[in-house]
Design a protein around this motif. Structure first.
Motif, PDB file in Angstrom:
ATOM      1  N   UNK A  62      48.816  79.989  34.794  1.00  0.00           N
ATOM      2  CA  UNK A  62      47.752  80.715  34.091  1.00  0.00           C
ATOM      3  C   UNK A  62      46.552  81.013  35.009  1.00  0.00           C
ATOM      4  N   UNK A  63      45.952  79.986  35.640  1.00  0.00           N
ATOM      5  CA  UNK A  63      44.865  80.317  36.572  1.00  0.00           C
ATOM      6  C   UNK A  63      45.311  81.218  37.724  1.00  0.00           C
ATOM      7  N   UNK A 104      45.000  84.736  36.595  1.00  0.00           N
ATOM      8  CA  UNK A 104      43.609  85.203  36.554  1.00  0.00           C
ATOM      9  C   UNK A 104      43.087  85.436  37.967  1.00  0.00           C
ATOM     10  N   UNK A 137      43.104  88.879  39.671  1.00  0.00           N
ATOM     11  CA  UNK A 137      42.087  89.895  39.406  1.00  0.00           C
ATOM     12  C   UNK A 137      40.918  89.810  40.378  1.00  0.00           C
ATOM     13  N   UNK A 179      35.644  87.164  41.199  1.00  0.00           N
ATOM     14  CA  UNK A 179      34.585  87.326  40.206  1.00  0.00           C
ATOM     15  C   UNK A 179      35.135  87.199  38.788  1.00  0.00           C
ATOM     16  N   UNK A 180      36.218  87.901  38.505  1.00  0.00           N
ATOM     17  CA  UNK A 180      36.762  87.876  37.151  1.00  0.00           C
ATOM     18  C   UNK A 180      37.440  86.557  36.847  1.00  0.00           C
ATOM     19  N   UNK A 213      36.567  83.655  37.982  1.00  0.00           N
ATOM     20  CA  UNK A 213      35.513  82.692  37.694  1.00  0.00           C
ATOM     21  C   UNK A 213      34.926  82.935  36.306  1.00  0.00           C
ATOM     22  N   UNK A 214      34.784  84.226  35.960  1.00  0.00           N
ATOM     23  CA  UNK A 214      34.192  84.563  34.668  1.00  0.00           C
ATOM     24  C   UNK A 214      35.012  84.068  33.477  1.00  0.00           C
ATOM     25  N   UNK A 215      36.335  84.050  33.613  1.00  0.00           N
ATOM     26  CA  UNK A 215      37.123  83.578  32.473  1.00  0.00           C
ATOM     27  C   UNK A 215      37.288  82.055  32.481  1.00  0.00           C
ATOM     28  N   UNK A 216      36.661  81.409  33.445  1.00  0.00           N
ATOM     29  CA  UNK A 216      36.616  79.955  33.410  1.00  0.00           C
ATOM     30  C   UNK A 216      37.533  79.239  34.390  1.00  0.00           C
ATOM     31  N   UNK A 217      38.034  79.959  35.409  1.00  0.00           N
ATOM     32  CA  UNK A 217      38.888  79.314  36.407  1.00  0.00           C
ATOM     33  C   UNK A 217      38.010  78.525  37.375  1.00  0.00           C
ATOM     34  N   UNK A 242      27.902  83.665  39.472  1.00  0.00           N
ATOM     35  CA  UNK A 242      28.685  83.907  40.681  1.00  0.00           C
ATOM     36  C   UNK A 242      27.874  83.455  41.890  1.00  0.00           C
ATOM     37  N   UNK A 294      32.544  75.609  32.468  1.00  0.00           N
ATOM     38  CA  UNK A 294      33.077  76.936  32.784  1.00  0.00           C
ATOM     39  C   UNK A 294      33.824  77.551  31.606  1.00  0.00           C
ATOM     40  N   UNK A 341      32.795  80.845  29.440  1.00  0.00           N
ATOM     41  CA  UNK A 341      33.721  81.982  29.413  1.00  0.00           C
ATOM     42  C   UNK A 341      33.869  82.550  28.000  1.00  0.00           C
ATOM     43  N   UNK A 378      41.964  84.990  28.206  1.00  0.00           N
ATOM     44  CA  UNK A 378      42.171  83.749  28.975  1.00  0.00           C
ATOM     45  C   UNK A 378      41.513  82.497  28.383  1.00  0.00           C
ATOM     46  N   UNK A 380      37.146  89.340  25.510  1.00  0.00           N
ATOM     47  CA  UNK A 380      36.765  87.949  25.729  1.00  0.00           C
ATOM     48  C   UNK A 380      35.856  87.456  24.589  1.00  0.00           C
TER      49      UNK A 380
END
Lengths: 336, 264
Positions: A218-219, A222, A225, A228-229, A231-235, B54, B74, B78, B105, B158
Motif C-alpha cells: 500500500x505505501x 502511494x 505518485x 509530496x503526495x 507524504x500527504x496521504x500519510x506515508x 512538506x 500523519x 491525512x 489511502x 481524501x
C-alpha cells in the motif's frame, strides 16, 4: 475495466505459474544425463528406482531448480523495489553496482577465511554480501543526492560496479590455486553446486523479505505518485525508504551469496510483467514479479546448462542475451 | 483563536534553516478561501509546503482548530488536509480513476483495497469534478489541464476539511479556470471546506477569495479581505509596477489600474 483487469491478472498469473511449472520440470529432466518422466516419477515414488537417477535428482537437480526458482524471484523483486525507489525503469541491483559490491565483499571474506582454512557458512556469506550491497547502495544514494539526472545515476552505478569487479578480480587472482576455480565460476554467476543446506537458508531469508515487501504494497503504491503526495496521504517516507533500501539489499545479497551477480533479470522481468499485467500496482506486481523472475531464470538456467553441454555457460551470459534487448526497448519507449 | 479553523502564530518558513518569511500571523475561519498572492519568488510555494508539512517550520506554530499541526499524526492529518501541487506527477499505466482513488489511502485497510463505499465516493467526486468521461483514460496521456482536474478530484476524494493548492489554475484554460474556482466555492458551501491556495491571476483572486495574503520580502506585506487589498495603488506597489515600465503604453497601464481596483 475492473473486471477486465481482474481477469487479465488471473490469466497472467496462470500463464506465469504454468511457465514456472514447465521449466521446473524441464530443468529436472534435462542435463548431462537425460531423465525421462516415468523414471522421475519412480525416483520420487521410491519404488524400484535406479539409485544413480535418484541421487542425481535429489542431490543435484532438485536443489538447483529450487534455488533458481527462489533466487530468480528474489532478483526480479529486488529490481522492482529499486525501480520504484528511484522512479527509474532501468534501475536494478546489477546496473546500480549493488551486486558487484556484494560480490566484492564476499570474495574478500571467502579468500581471507579460506586462506585460514575456515569453512564459510551460508549465513555468513549472506551477511558479507549484505554488507557489500549496503556499501554500494550507500554510494549510489550519496550520488543520487548530488545528481538528479536518472541516466547519470545509472552511469555512476555502473562505474561503482566496475570498481568493485576490478577489486574482486584482483582478490581472485591472488587467491590460492585450489580456490580459484570455485571463486571464478561463482564470480561470473552460476546456479551450479546448490545444496539443500543452501536452499534452506535462502528460502527462509527470501520468504521473510518477500512477506515484508508484500505487506508494504500500500505505501509503495502511494510512493509511486512522488514524495509530496505520498507524504500527504500519510506515508512515513523515511521509514518506507529505509525499508526499501534494506529489503532490496538483502534480496540482492542473497542472490550474490549463492549464485554470484546475475545481470538484467532485475530490469527485464518487472518490465515484461508490468506489460503483461497492464498495471503498476504493487499488490499485483510484487507476486507477479516474483513468479515472473522464477520463470525467466528457470528458462535461462535451462539454456545455460544445455546449449554447450557438457560445458556450462555462466547464467549472466544467457540472461544478458534475453534481458539486455528489453532494456533497450525500455529506453526506446521513453519520452525523452 | 477559538473561532478560527486554521491559524498561525509567529510562523516562520524557509529552506535549510534560512528563513524566507517570518512572523506570519494568519487566522482563517472554517469554510473560507485564502489566496496567497505576490511576485514570483516571494515564497508562496514555501508557505504552502510548510503548512502541508512538506517543509519543517523554522519557528512559530500552525494550528488546525486547536491542534498543533506539527504534533498531529500523519494518518490523522491525512484525513483532514489534502494537497494539489504544481509538480508534475509521473506515473505509468494508471487510469484517471486509479489516480483519483489514491485519495482514499487514509481510509482503506492494510492492503489499500477499496470498499464499496470508497468506490462510490470516487465515482461521486469524479462526477462532481466533471472527469467521469476520462475515467478510464491513461493518466499519462491526458492534457495538463485534465491532469490538474484529476489531481483536484484526488484531493477531494481524501475528504479533507482543508485543502492546500499551489497555483491550481496554471494549466487550465479560462473555462476550466472558472469551473475550477466555482467547484471550490461549491465544496466550501456544501462541505465547509477551507481552502488555502496561491493564485497568479489577481482578477480571480479578487473574486473568489475571502482573505488575501500578500507576500513580498521578509514579512507578510498585507493580510485582509479583497476590499482591503485591492485599494488605491497597493497592487502596483506589491508587484513593483509603475508607469515607467510601460513606455507610455496607456492601455496596459490602464489594465493594471483596473485589476488593482475593487468593485462590488
Amino acid at each position: 475495466m475492473n473486471l477486465n483487469r481482474k481477469s487479465r491478472s488471473i490469466t497472467a498469473f496462470f500463464l506465469l505459474g504454468a511457465c514456472v511449472f514447465i521449466f521446473f520440470i524441464l530443468n529436472i529432466c534435462i542435463g548431462s544425463v537425460g531423465i525421462a518422466l516415468p523414471d522421475m516419477a519412480r525416483a520420487f515414488g521410491g519404488r524400484e528406482s535406479n539409485e544413480t537417477i535418484t541421487r542425481i535428482l535429489w542431490d543435484i537437480r532438485l536443489p538447483r531448480a529450487t534455488a533458481v526458482l527462489i533466487l530468480g524471484g528474489a532478483l526480479s523483486l529486488a529490481g522492482y523495489l529499486l525501480q520504484t525507489f528511484f522512479n527509474n525503469p532501468i534501475a536494478g541491483p546489477f546496473v546500480l553496482g549493488i551486486s558487484s559490491g556484494a560480490k566484492m565483499v564476499v570474495a574478500l571474506v571467502m579468500v581471507f577465511l579460506m586462506g585460514k582454512g575456515i569453512r564459510v557458512t551460508s549465513a555468513a556469506m549472506i551477511f558479507a554480501a549484505f554488507m557489500g550491497a549496503m556499501l554500494s547502495m550507500g554510494f549510489v544514494l550519496l550520488m543520487s543526492h548530488r545528481i538528479h539526472n536518472m541516466s547519470m545515476l545509472v552511469v555512476s552505478g555502473v562505474m561503482i560496479g566496475y570498481i568493485c569487479s576490478a577489486v574482486t578480480e584482483l582478490v581472485v587472482t591472488f587467491a590460492n590455486d585450489a580456490d580459484i576455480v570455485n571463486l571464478h565460476n561463482w564470480s561470473r554467476g552460476s546456479f551450479s553446486g546448490m545444496t539443500w543446506e543452501n536452499v534452506k537458508v535462502m528460502t527462509v531469508v527470501v520468504a521473510i523479505v518477500y512477506l515484508a515487501v508484500f505487506l508494504m504494497s500500500k505505501p509503495l503504491g502511494a510512493y509511486q505518485l512522488g514524495d509530496a503526495y505520498a507524504q500527504n496521504v500519510g506515508v512515513n517516507l523515511q521509514l518506507l525508504r529505509v525499508c526499501i533500501v534494506i529489503f532490496s539489499s538483502i534480496l540482492s545479497a542473497c542472490i550474490v551469496a549463492f549464485a554470484g551477480p546475475i545481470s538484467f533479470v532485475g530490469i527485464a522481468v518487472p518490465h515484461l510483467v508490468k506489460k503483461l499485467l497492464n498495471t503498476t500496482e504493487p499488490i499485483r506486481m510484487i507476486p507477479a514479479c516474483f513468479v515472473g523472475g522464477s520463470a525467466f531464470c528457470l528458462f535461462c538456467d535451462l539454456l545455460a546448462k544445455t546449449i554447450l553441454a557438457p560445458t556450462e555457460l555462466s547464467i549472466s551470459t544467457v540472461t544478458a542475451i534475453f534481458g539486455a534487448p528489453v532494456v533497450l526497448w525500455i529506453i526506446k519507449g521513453r519520452k525523452a | 483563536m477559538k473561532n478560527y479553523y486554521f491559524s498561525t502564530k509567529k510562523m516562520c518558513v524557509g529552506y535549510d534553516n534560512k528563513p524566507i518569511i517570518k512572523d506570519m500571523e494568519i487566522s482563517l475561519p472554517r469554510g473560507e478561501i485564502l489566496c496567497l498572492i505576490g511576485p514570483n519568488g516571494a515564497g508562496k510555494s514555501t508557505v504552502l509546503k510548510s503548512i502541508a508539512r512538506q517543509l519543517k517550520l523554522l519557528g512559530g506554530t500552525a494550528y488546525i482548530g486547536q491542534d498543533d499541526l506539527s504534533q498531529m499524526k500523519a494518518d490523522e492529518l491525512a484525513k483532514r488536509m489534502s494537497v494539489v501541487f504544481t509538480e508534475r506527477v509521473k506515473v505509468e499505466l494508471k487510469s484517471c480513476r486509479d489516480m483519483v482513488a489514491t485519495g482514499r489511502y487514509p481510509y482503506t485497510g492494510w492492503f489499500g483495497i477499496l470498499s464499496e463505499d470508497d468506490e462510490r465516493i470516487v465515482d461521486e467526486v469524479m462526477e462532481l469534478t466533471h472527469i467521469t468521461d476520462i475515467s478510464e483514460k491513461d493518466f499519462d496521456k491526458i492534457s495538463d489541464g485534465q491532469k490538474q482536474r484529476v489531481m483536484l478530484a484526488r484531493a477531494i476524494c481524501q475528504e479533507p476539511e482543508i485543502v492546500i493548492l499551489d497555483e491550481p489554475t496554471s494549466y487550465l484554460d479560462i473555462k476550466y479556470k472558472l469551473e475550477f474556482l466555482l467547484l471550490l466555492q461549491e465544496m466550501r458551501k456544501k462541505r465547509g471546506l477551507t481552502v488555502i491556495m496561491s493564485l497568479h491571476e489577481l482578477e480571480l483572486a479578487k473574486i473568489v477569495s475571502d482573505k488575501i495574503l500578500c507576500l513580498k520580502g521578509e514579512y507578510v506585506e498585507r493580510y485582509g479581505t479583497p476590499e482591503e487589498i485591492f485599494e488605491s495603488d497597493f497592487i502596483e506597489q506589491l508587484f513593483d509596477i509603475n508607469e515607467k515600465n510601460f513606455f507610455g503604453n496607456e492601455k496596459l497601464f490602464a489594465y493594471v489600474k483596473q485589476i488593482g481596483r475593487y468593485e462590488r
